[in-house]
Structure formats: structure tokens, C-alpha cells
Design an enzyme around this catalytic site. Structure first.
Site, PDB file in Angstrom:
ATOM      1  CD  GLU A 140      -4.939  -5.701   2.545  1.00 49.61           C
ATOM      2  OE1 GLU A 140      -5.713  -4.880   3.090  1.00 49.61           O
ATOM      3  OE2 GLU A 140      -3.717  -5.765   2.803  1.00 49.61           O
TER       4      GLU A 140
ATOM      5  CD  GLU B 278      -2.928  -1.094   2.341  1.00 50.63           C
ATOM      6  OE1 GLU B 278      -2.588  -0.481   3.361  1.00 50.63           O
ATOM      7  OE2 GLU B 278      -4.002  -1.683   2.233  1.00 50.63           O
TER       8      GLU B 278
END
Length: 742
Positions: free
Chosen positions: A253, A184
């Protein structure tokens, strides 16, 4: 009404048998449609199970329960700070036995996605990066600084070589089909400027140079250089497109729930909406999907990040914290997975055509030359059910739903229509039973009382307040600050019997207990949204010398965000109002500090501390007494169900069983004014505040104690209570789940 057409026998056979076996991994490549294993395109439905958030005795059951839920892949981060305890000192035992975990996945006939990172975020302490790295000069986490890059590359290479040595990459015949570098980073890259861009590029190139024979991924990094694949993390990734047209669509995710923070309500995500998001992803050409989390597990010890992340990391996941299927979510998603896999050939080899069926209504149809055909019909309206006509047949589509037609005729699954069982969960209380080895029948307690303030030799004296985290370096949650003041006999508050006001500000957070002349005055703390806090309380002072002692507490270190390693904790300003001269500012006084607790230094939590002379035996343990250690020797709870430690009547502190760290407990209640709902509406875009329950109730009452930590008798339960509670009300509770038809 929907016109029902019988499902063909061959479709029924495939529906019930599609997950019996899996091909072993091998050569892994990819194209724009999917990963390719030994020349064959495949769909991957993955379950995130973090090995340190459960225990080795649970791993086989968790993996099998995931497989039974229609999952063919297991995903996990690698937790750097759990493995490299100090520079060059490594640990791979117990809950951190990574090789054992991956081999269990292999033995189950499943694939593995290994997200090496080594930054993970994951609501894990310091984002999984070792705290010691912050104190190496010249280090900025996740930036173009040589110390960080050196240690990051060194650890990544260690993990890669370990996996290679055990032949665990798919290119060696192992289960690992994808590896991830970083995590991320794209969320924060702009904060790091040019140094951040250089680092992200360097990390990608460094990973590729490891030559592991399987693709590398880098999630939420949209300028990832080839051949590293960028992926999506979100509640919805159906509209996500990779940065390169020759790369598959990967969702690393999908959040089926959300994490909890102490003092906040419980977030939930309805299973209908989770299923909707998954179906939409595959409808739009996705091929690798991972649930984060499929089993959330437990933040044992002090591993929870945040700050204020709870010990429970249940995540409202399909497998609950204790390792049991959560129905109807687990069962509903199992049916979804089987329906999707019936479409595998058409999804991976057919040509896709998108059809508009009306406002917020569409169909995506996959057909190939062999005659295979699969269709997904979507109603994206979040309020109204609709009827659509597709290929001259009428179909009923509930609001916010997807129907899956593996043969373009028969609906085998609709995301809003739930047919699976529902779980009824009970926590059955059981009093602590004295160990059979105990000579007396009653439960005996041993107690140790901490000093409120400096114990032993002080560590240092400084003018003003040192930063809590930079001082303790996360070796403990606790740091004492003490000072003293002289009160003249002519102060008006002494004559009138009134009380001055102690005010403590912390622009940093996290939590604090205040003591005056050894007496507990109260607690202040921030929360998961605003870690900073203010304390304001009347206090009693006497003529002459008075001691002010502040116990500062960390409640998990920051785990993400730009420059997150620089966030501090501890008090920043202290005053006492009510003196004849006005306000007494103690902020620039000399403050004497002590790191940690005496009980920690004495090792009272260790199983071999039974003969420690500091323990005092008693049949009646003190209640509502702050800074107190308690110990009892108890039997294992009856039965074989998972066990939780009920700490409802305690205040805040830490718990251990046989030296194993259960974790932080804090039955802190959420506000009664929170936005809780009686019933969740699955329709429409989800966010973590949409579906809250438990307003006015403790965020966490029960704390998971794995069965494998128990012995038949002679179990040493140790509690450190910070602010006062009733230890006689501590219970074990057995988690009993029964399933009923909806």
C-alpha cells in the site's frame, strides 16, 4: 547545468514499447530480488481497484486505463461482508462478482494480487467482516477464539476453492500471483496479547495449508513465519526490509492520497511526492509496488466505514472516482512506470552499489556482467535544488526528487519535473427532467412523511439507553429513542415564556436529530477524529405531557483498531435544565425504541414501490421538512459523461436510483479555520493534513451515479431527507474533463 546526452535509439524503442504485452502467469516462486514467474524475475507495478467500489460496466475501462498508465498488475481485497450476508448465505452477483472481475484482469493480460484477508480495514464498514459474526457467542475478532477462526477459515477456503475451480491462480495458468491473509495485524497485535500472537501464527499456517501454488503475503506483520512474506504499508517504504533475507521487498500500500470524512477538508498528495516515493522504493531494491488506491471509487449504500467516511472514496487517486484519469498525476506516474521498467533487467540481475554524492545526496547503481547499468540519483533535501557529479557528468537534482538513468548516462525521468497534461474538471449541472412516460410536462414528485418517534408497534422499552449498534445490528442507520415528561403549569419558564435547555451527551457517537412534540430541534454529530458529541439547545415545552424523540444515526461502523467490533454508538445522557426543581435527568427514564424507519419497512426505495399507496403526489414538494421521503421519475442525463447527483441544497440522508443504493449524502461543511493551503508543496515527508483544500466548503457535494444504472427514461430517484432541504434544487451533473499542457 545538467549535461544532456542523447538517449540511444534502443532505449527510446524500449521506452515506448515496454508495456505492449505481458507474459501469462505460471509457476510463481521468489528470491530476495523479486517474484519469479516461470523462472524469470519480474518487476510488478500494481493498481488497487476494489470491485465493489465501482460497477461491472466500469471494470473493463478501469482495468484498461490502469494498463495504459503503465501498470501490469491489479490488486483488490475480497469483501467478506458483501459476500456472506448471513452464515452460509453467499452472494457473488453485481458489484460483488469477484470471478468476473478477476477474469477481466486476465483478459487484459495483467497479473492479479488477491488480498483475501478476510479482514480488510479499507475504510469499509466493519473492516469487511460481517456484523453477524460479532453476535456469535465467544467471538473476538482477529483473536484466538474458535468462532472467529472457524468462520474466517470457512470463508477463506470458499474463496480459495472458487478461484481454484475457475483456474485463476497463476499455478493453474490464471492471473493471481500473490494472495494475502489477514491485514495490518502487526499494528494492533500488542493489544491482543498472547491470544493475538497465537491467532496471527495460526492465520499464516492456515493460509499456507490452502496450497494455492503461489506465495502468501501478510502485510505489516514483521514476525510472519516462513514461507509467508511480510510487506509494507505506508507513505514511504524505501527503507523497508522483509523479515527474512531470502524474501523480496513488497509494498502492498503506497497511498497516493487519503480518504475523506464528512465535515473535514479534502486531503491531497502531490504527484511529485508520490513519484518520489515510488522511485525511492525501486531504487532501494523493491520489486512489487501497489498503489492504494489507483482507483478509489465509491462507497455505495451504507458500505462506508469510519465512522464518518464519505460516500466518495476518490482517494485523490490516479483514476478518479468516476473512472477518469486524473492528470497530471496519472500521466506523471505513467512516465515514471515506463522509466522504471527500462531498468528492469539491471534492477533484478545487477549488483547494487550505493554512492554518497553529498549531504542528502546519493546514487544507487545497478550493473551486471552483460553490461547493463541503471542508476537512481536522489536529492532528499526538502528545500534546495542540488547539482551532483556522477560518472564525470553533472546532473541537476531538484529538491526532494529522484532522477532515473536506465543506461547510467541519460535521465529519462525526474520525479519533480512534470511534463504531463493537467486536467480541468467541470461538473455541468442539468435539471431533473421528467420521464417521457410521464403524462405531464412538469416534474411530478411523490412524498411520504415519517413520524417523528415511534411508528407502528414499539420494538421494546428499556430503562436508560441501549447501544445503537448492538440493537440495530447494522440492518439500518436509524434507531428511535422516545420518552415523555409531564410539565406542571406552575413552572417558571411557562410563565416567563423562556425556554428550558435540552442537553444530550454521547460518549459513543455518531449523530442524532432531536424532536420535541414532533418538532425538529436540531442536530448533533461527532466527526472522523472524535465520534462523540454533545447537543445543547433551548426547547419549547407545554403544560402537560411532552414527548422527547431522538433519532440516533450510525454513519458507518468502525473499520479498524484493537477490539474495534466493541465500539458502540448512540446517546448516553439526556437532561433538561430550567425546571423549578433544577435539572431533570432523563437518562434513567424508560425509553421506548423502534429500529429503522417506516419508509424502509415499506420498501419505498425499491423500484417496484411506484404503486405504494403511502406516496402522496404533489407538484410542489415540501421544503425544509425533516423526515421526508421524495420520489421523482426522471430521464437519463444527456451525453455519455459520468454522472454525479448534486445534493448541495439538501441536509442529510440516503439516495437511490432504480433501487440501486447511491449512498449516504451529507453536504456537511468543514471548518473555515482548517489548515488549508493555496498551493501544495510536494517537498518533504507527507502526512494526510499536509495538503488540505476546501476549508469552509461541503466535504462532498456530488454523489456518483453510474451510467449503467440509468434507463433511457422512467428512472426512479428516491431520496430520504433527515433534517430538511430543498428537493427542487437537486440536480444531475455531468463530469467533463479536459486536458491541457502544463
Amino acid at each position: 547545468m545538467k549535461r544532456m546526452i542523447p538517449i540511444m535509439p534502443v532505449v527510446l524503442f524500449l521506452f515506448f514499447s515496454c508495456f505492449i504485452t505481458f507474459s501469462s502467469a505460471g509457476n510463481v516462486t521468489y528470491d530476495s530480488r523479486s517474484l519469479i514467474i516461470d523462472g524469470q524475475r519480474k518487476l510488478f507495478i500494481s493498481a488497487a481497484i476494489h470491485y465493489p467500489r465501482s460497477v461491472p460496466a466500469m471494470w473493463p475501462g478501469l482495468i484498461q486505463t490502469a494498463k495504459g498508465g503503465g501498470v501490469n498488475t491489479i490488486e483488490s481485497y475480497v469483501f467478506w461482508n458483501g459476500h456472506e450476508l448471513s452464515p452460509g448465505k453467499y452472494y457473488f452477483g453485481g458489484r460483488f462478482d469477484l470471478v468476473k472481475f478477476v477474469k477481466l484482469v486476465q483478459q487484459a493480460g495483467m497479473y492479479m494480487i488477491l488480498r483475501i484477508g478476510p479482514f480488510v480495514a479499507a475504510e469499509y464498514n466493519y473492516g469487511g467482516v460481517p456484523v453477524w459474526l460479532h453476535y456469535i457467542p465467544g467471538t473476538v475478532f482477529r483473536n484466538d477464539t474458535e468462532p472467529f477462526k472457524y468462520h474466517m477459515q470457512k470463508f477463506m477456503t470458499l474463496i480459495v476453492n472458487m478461484m481454484k475451480k475457475e483456474k485463476l491462480f497463476a499455478s493453474q495458468g490464471g492471473p493471481i500471483i500473490l494472495a494475502q491473509v489477514e491485514n495490518e495485524y502487526g499494528f494492533y497485535e500488542s493489544f491482543y496479547g498472547e491470544g493475538g500472537k497465537r491467532y496471527a501464527l495460526w492465520a499464516a499456517k492456515m493460509a499456507v495449508a490452502q496450497n494455492i501454488g503461489v506465495p502468501w503475503i501478510m502485510c505489516q506483520q514483521f514476525d510472519t513465519p516462513d514461507p509467508v512474506i511480510n510487506t509494507c504499508n505506508s507513505f514511504y517504504c524505501d527503507q523497508f526490509t522483509p523479515h527474512s533475507p531470502n524474501m523480496p521487498k513488497i509494498w502492498t500500500e503506497n497511498w497516493p492520497g487519503w480518504f475523506k470524512t464528512f465535515g473535514a477538508p479534502d486531503p491531497h498528495r502531490p504527484h511529485e511526492d508520490v513519484a518520489f516515493s515510488v522511485a525511492r522504493f525501486f531504487q532501494k531494491g523493491g520489486s512489487v509496488h501497489n498503489y492504494y488506491m489507483y482507483h478509489g471509487g465509491t462507497n455505495f449504500g451504507r458500505t462506508a466505514g469510519g465512522p464518518f467516511i464519505t460516500t466518495s472514496y476518490d482517494y485523490d487517486a490516479p483514476i478518479d472516482e468516476y473512472g477518469l484519469p486524473r492528470n497530471p498525476k496519472w500521466g506523471h506516474l505513467e512516465e515514471l512506470h515506463r522509466a522504471i521498467m527500462l531498468c528492469e533487467h539491471a534492477l533484478l540481475h545487477g549488483e547494487r552499489v550505493n554512492l554518497t554524492l553529498g549531504h542528502s545526496l546519493e546514487a544507487d547503481v545497478y550493473t551486471d556482467s552483460s553490461g547493463a547499468c541503471a542508476a537512481f540519483l536522489s536529492n532528499m533535501d526538502d528545500k534546495g535544488d542540488k547539482t551532483v557529479v556522477f560518472r564525470n557528468v553533472s546532473y541537476h537534482l531538484p529538491a526532494w526528487s529522484v532522477s532515473i538513468l536506465p543506461d547510467c548516462k541519460n535521465v529519462v525521468f525526474n520525479t519533480a519535473e512534470v511534463h504531463s497534461q493537467s486536467s480541468k474538471v467541470e461538473m455541468i449541472p442539468e435539471d431533473l427532467q421528467p420521464s417521457e412516460s410521464s403524462p405531464d410536462k412538469g416534474l411530478k414528485w411523490e412524498v411520504f412523511k415519517e413520524t417523528a418517534g415511534i411508528w407502528g408497534e414499539a420494538d421494546f422499552v428499556k430503562s436508560g439507553f441501549v447501544d445503537h449498534i448492538n440493537t440495530t445490528k447494522d440492518t439500518t442507520d436509524y434507531l428511535w429513542y422516545t420518552t415523555s415528561i409531564i410539565v406542571n403549569e406552575d413552572e417558571e419558564f411557562l410563565k416567563k415564556g423562556s425556554h428550558p435547555i435540552l442537553e444530550i451527551d454521547s460518549s459513543k457517537g455518531h449523530a442524532l436529530h432531536a424532536f420535541v412534540n414532533q418538532e425538529f430541534q436540531g442536530t448533533a454529530s461527532g466527526n472522523g477524529t472524535h465520534p462523540a458529541f454533545k447537543f445543547k439547545n433551548p426547547i419549547s415545552l407545554k403544560a402537560g405531557k411532552n414527548e422527547i424523540a431522538l433519532l440516533s444515526m450510525a454513519v458507518g461502523l468502525q473499520n479498524a483498531g484493537p477490539f474495534y467490533e466493541w465500539w458502540g454508538a448512540g446517546p448516553t445522557n439526556v437532561t433538561i435544565n430550567g425546571f423549578n426543581s433544577g435539572t431533570l435527568d432523563l437518562s434513567t427514564y424508560n425509553w421506548t425504541s423502534k429500529i429503522g424507519l417506516q419508509g424502509e419497512q415499506l420498501g419505498l426505495y425499491k423500484p417496484d414501490s411506484s404503486n405504494n399507496p403511502n406516496w402522496v403526489s404533489t407538484s410542489e414538494p415540501p421544503k425544509d421538512q425533516p423526515l421526508t421521503w421524495y420520489k421523482a421519475v426522471v430521464n437519463q442525463p444527456s451525453g455519455d459523461e459520468p454522472v454525479g447527483l448534486d445534493m448541495l441544497e439538501m441536509g442529510k440522508g440516503l439516495a437511490w436510483l432504480n433501487g440501486e443504493e447511491i449512498g449516504r449524502y451529507w453536504p456537511r461543511k468543514s471548518s473555515v479555520h482548517g489548515k488549508c493551503v493555496q498551493e501544495c508543496d510536494y517537498r518533504g515527508k507527507f502526512n494526510p493534513d499536509k495538503c488540505l483544500t476546501g476549508c469552509g466548503e461541503p466535504t462532498q457535494r456530488w454523489y456518483h451515479v453510474p451510467r449503467s444504472w440509468f434507463k433511457p427514461s422512467g428512472n426512479i430517484l428516491v431520496i430520504f431527507e433527515e433534517k430538511g432541504g430543498d428537493p427542487t434544487k437537486i440536480r444531475f451533473s455531468r463530469r467533463k474533463v479536459s486536458n491541457t499542457k502544463i
